[in-house]
Design an enzyme around this catalytic site. Sequence first.
Site, mmCIF file in Angstrom:
data_model
loop_
_atom_site.group_PDB
_atom_site.id
_atom_site.type_symbol
_atom_site.label_atom_id
_atom_site.label_comp_id
_atom_site.label_asym_id
_atom_site.label_seq_id
_atom_site.Cartn_x
_atom_site.Cartn_y
_atom_site.Cartn_z
ATOM 1 N N ALA A 1 -5.491 -4.107 11.226
ATOM 2 C CA ALA A 1 -6.064 -3.297 10.150
ATOM 3 C C ALA A 1 -7.524 -2.937 10.379
ATOM 4 O O ALA A 1 -7.938 -1.797 10.155
ATOM 5 C CB ALA A 1 -5.916 -4.037 8.823
ATOM 6 N N ASP B 1 -6.915 -5.632 -3.939
ATOM 7 C CA ASP B 1 -6.183 -6.066 -2.746
ATOM 8 C C ASP B 1 -6.594 -7.470 -2.340
ATOM 9 O O ASP B 1 -6.692 -7.810 -1.163
ATOM 10 C CB ASP B 1 -6.388 -5.088 -1.576
ATOM 11 C CG ASP B 1 -5.507 -5.418 -0.374
ATOM 12 O OD1 ASP B 1 -4.463 -6.056 -0.568
ATOM 13 O OD2 ASP B 1 -5.866 -5.043 0.751
ATOM 14 N N GLU C 1 0.822 -1.212 0.000
ATOM 15 C CA GLU C 1 0.000 0.000 0.000
ATOM 16 C C GLU C 1 0.853 1.257 0.000
ATOM 17 O O GLU C 1 0.360 2.352 -0.278
ATOM 18 C CB GLU C 1 -0.909 0.012 1.240
ATOM 19 C CG GLU C 1 -2.213 -0.736 1.062
ATOM 20 C CD GLU C 1 -1.999 -2.240 1.042
ATOM 21 O OE1 GLU C 1 -2.749 -2.907 0.318
ATOM 22 O OE2 GLU C 1 -1.094 -2.742 1.724
ATOM 23 N N TRP D 1 -5.245 -12.581 7.111
ATOM 24 C CA TRP D 1 -3.990 -13.227 7.528
ATOM 25 C C TRP D 1 -4.187 -14.250 8.644
ATOM 26 O O TRP D 1 -3.329 -15.113 8.850
ATOM 27 C CB TRP D 1 -2.987 -12.168 7.996
ATOM 28 C CG TRP D 1 -3.462 -11.431 9.233
ATOM 29 C CD1 TRP D 1 -4.155 -10.269 9.267
ATOM 30 C CD2 TRP D 1 -3.327 -11.863 10.592
ATOM 31 N NE1 TRP D 1 -4.470 -9.939 10.572
ATOM 32 C CE2 TRP D 1 -3.960 -10.893 11.395
ATOM 33 C CE3 TRP D 1 -2.729 -12.963 11.209
ATOM 34 C CZ2 TRP D 1 -4.024 -10.999 12.785
ATOM 35 C CZ3 TRP D 1 -2.795 -13.063 12.595
ATOM 36 C CH2 TRP D 1 -3.432 -12.083 13.369
ATOM 37 N N MET E 1 2.999 9.826 15.548
ATOM 38 C CA MET E 1 2.130 10.592 14.654
ATOM 39 C C MET E 1 2.991 11.157 13.524
ATOM 40 O O MET E 1 3.852 12.003 13.761
ATOM 41 C CB MET E 1 1.456 11.728 15.422
ATOM 42 C CG MET E 1 0.739 12.752 14.546
ATOM 43 S SD MET E 1 -0.638 12.059 13.612
ATOM 44 C CE MET E 1 -0.835 13.319 12.336
ATOM 45 N N CYS F 1 -5.338 5.155 9.990
ATOM 46 C CA CYS F 1 -5.032 4.951 11.407
ATOM 47 C C CYS F 1 -6.183 5.377 12.314
ATOM 48 O O CYS F 1 -6.473 4.711 13.317
ATOM 49 C CB CYS F 1 -3.778 5.731 11.804
ATOM 50 S SG CYS F 1 -2.265 5.148 11.010
ATOM 51 N N ASN G 1 -0.874 -7.733 -2.968
ATOM 52 C CA ASN G 1 -1.535 -6.851 -3.925
ATOM 53 C C ASN G 1 -0.546 -5.911 -4.597
ATOM 54 O O ASN G 1 0.636 -5.869 -4.268
ATOM 55 C CB ASN G 1 -2.605 -6.042 -3.209
ATOM 56 C CG ASN G 1 -2.032 -5.270 -2.029
ATOM 57 O OD1 ASN G 1 -1.813 -5.841 -0.963
ATOM 58 N ND2 ASN G 1 -1.778 -3.983 -2.196
#
Length: 728
Positions: free
Chosen positions: A583, A342, A220, A432, A689, A651, A297
């Site tokens: 994720a 993906d 990604e 996964w 961050m 996030c 992907n």
Amino acid sequence: MTIIVSRTAACRHAAPRGWPRVAFTCVASLAMLCGSASLLHAAAIPADVDGARIVNADKEAGNWMSTGRTYDEQRFSPLKEINDGNVKNLGLAWQYKLDYNRGVEATPIIVDGVMYTTGSFALVYALDGATGKLLWKFDPHEDMTRAGEFCCDAVNRGVAVWKGRVYVGTNDGRLIAIDARTGQSVWQADTIADHSRSYAISGAPRIVHGKVIIGNGGAEFGVRGYITAYDAETGQQAWRFYTVPGDPTRPQETPELQMAVKTWTGDAWFKQGGGGTAWDSMAYDPELNLLYIGTGNASMWNYALRSQAKGDNLFLSSIVAINPDTGKYVWHYQTTPGDAWDMTATQHMILADLPIDGVDRKVIMQAPKNGFFYVLDRATGKLISAEKYAPVNWASKIDLKTGRPVFTGEASYWLKKGKVLVRPGFWGGHDWQPMSYNPQTGLVYIPKHVFAVTYENTPDYQYISNKKHFYQLGVAAADMKDDPADMEKWAKSWTGALLAWDPVKQKKVWEVPYKTIYNGGTLSTAGNLVFEGTADGRVVAYRATNGDKLWESPAQSGVIAAPVTFEANGAQYVTFMVGWGGAFPTFAGAASLDAGVRPWAQVLTYRLGGDAKLAEAHFAPLPTPEPPAQTASAEQITQGKAEFNGHCSQCHGINAVSGGVVPDLRRLSSGQHQMFASIVKGAFQQLGMPSYDGVLTDDQISLIHDYLIKRAYDLKAETPETSPPATN
């Protein structure tokens, strides 16, 4: 006695402000257990595992010496002290609190009574398998300034062990060898081929013939995929196998890449990165001496913008067999040619011998994201069978003569106007989380998803310098509106199940439904049991033959990792790694809240007659501060929503609803609102961050802030019945 050398100051950077802090001592490189009773000193060489022990793992079934227990990755244990007749008597033996309340995905390794496992940020723990006592802890001090480049939370799927050493990969791309007795680093290898790209590691290494084999993530984020072998003793690179071609204007590194480059069109894909990362699954056949890797992907997803909607784009979304001694290509099978959604083939692969048409066949099995269950001849890669195990609309079937999918055209969003619903979406029919195979029942136990999202062809894309890749805004979205009812609608539509699948007949045998996706991996045993943790905070045992629920216990948080079983002091134990994250909770946010759990990371270990009391989890309720006055227009808020979902949602969650893993930006304090621009420009970079200084303009930052103020007012207006639960 445990002697710990601590460097607490060096660890403060790893938990951003607003996250709960569990009291702990952060260990850097040395933690030695002393005394004659020490497990580590009782063994001549702790973690003294080699290929012969793994090949003959059934002769010492009390150990779990490799990620899948055996090289075939069946995740089946011959242990049966705990069985379907007595599992109801399973009780907690011990628990161990991990340092960071983030996603926990590791499969523990247990050798001669010692457990080696990982938590978030690749912290490695050595624990007494019978008592949970900490023997040592190793902190690799991941580079938090790169946290914005990592996909899918600060997760790690575990270690490998070999001849007295423990091996772990880190999110910032290092492979580290650790002395299994002392917890000291022996060597570190930089696995990143190109530091101008955002490579990372989340997977567990495998070791074959003295070579530590690890892939990288980052598709990604615009990387070129590869898998690499390192000498277990020295850390020197032995070979590297690239999974997609390099610069099409230059000769490729190998003949197979010269063949593969012909399946790509143009050069946009190379500038974008290519992808095809081997970020998780591997399996090994000692008789054939073949290592199997699953590839991921593309960078980027949009087939038209990547390769002019032409070609198979090898070796995306493929199973590839290579020689583990040399890294040379042997064969490949591509599950999703030209993958544009993906639909990775990085999912767990299992080797087994199956009776097919009256003949025992040596097969490799996989349930990749695309919704089809595949059985291949593992010597040749030839397709034997493939059937849908989850809802699918992108293909009608797999043609057994050609081995290729028959595309329906329903999912070709790059050819259509507007949003296109695709089943399964980017978290697949199975992600996964490992499945398992029980040779006694002949069934595969799959953590199944029922999951769909919309994709849209947005032809404009831009280079995001802080994430080092070309990013296409809006290629996939959940279509969630800001109101809680719409978010709940999406949450209810994404469901999960434990699926028992017959790989010979290619059909469902039984299924247990779950309220949401992203449940844990599975373990099956000779005790006619299947163990699994759930997203909604339970650990469960089912009868393997028919799916009857036989035992359940609270886990206090979502469980996404796969359990293991082992023996210590003559008793059988079952261990679950617990911790909500990864994720789904980070990106899906509102949908993941339907699981009703919060991040709380720990190791829970059970045995028959266990009578330990589960220590209480401590969750601090989050306040709902008064937001500043809203001065933006409706148009500006709409623009801010698009900017937020394009740059921040990975996030902080779609539409700014956090799943609780990282701060919920609807709950910013007055001080954080005042310094919002400086935070976005890097004030909290050392806390994880990422800095968007030079990436986002002041106007874009202001628009995002406008949207977050609007979402803060939305939160205050929500009733208790619809308000998301407070998260830590």
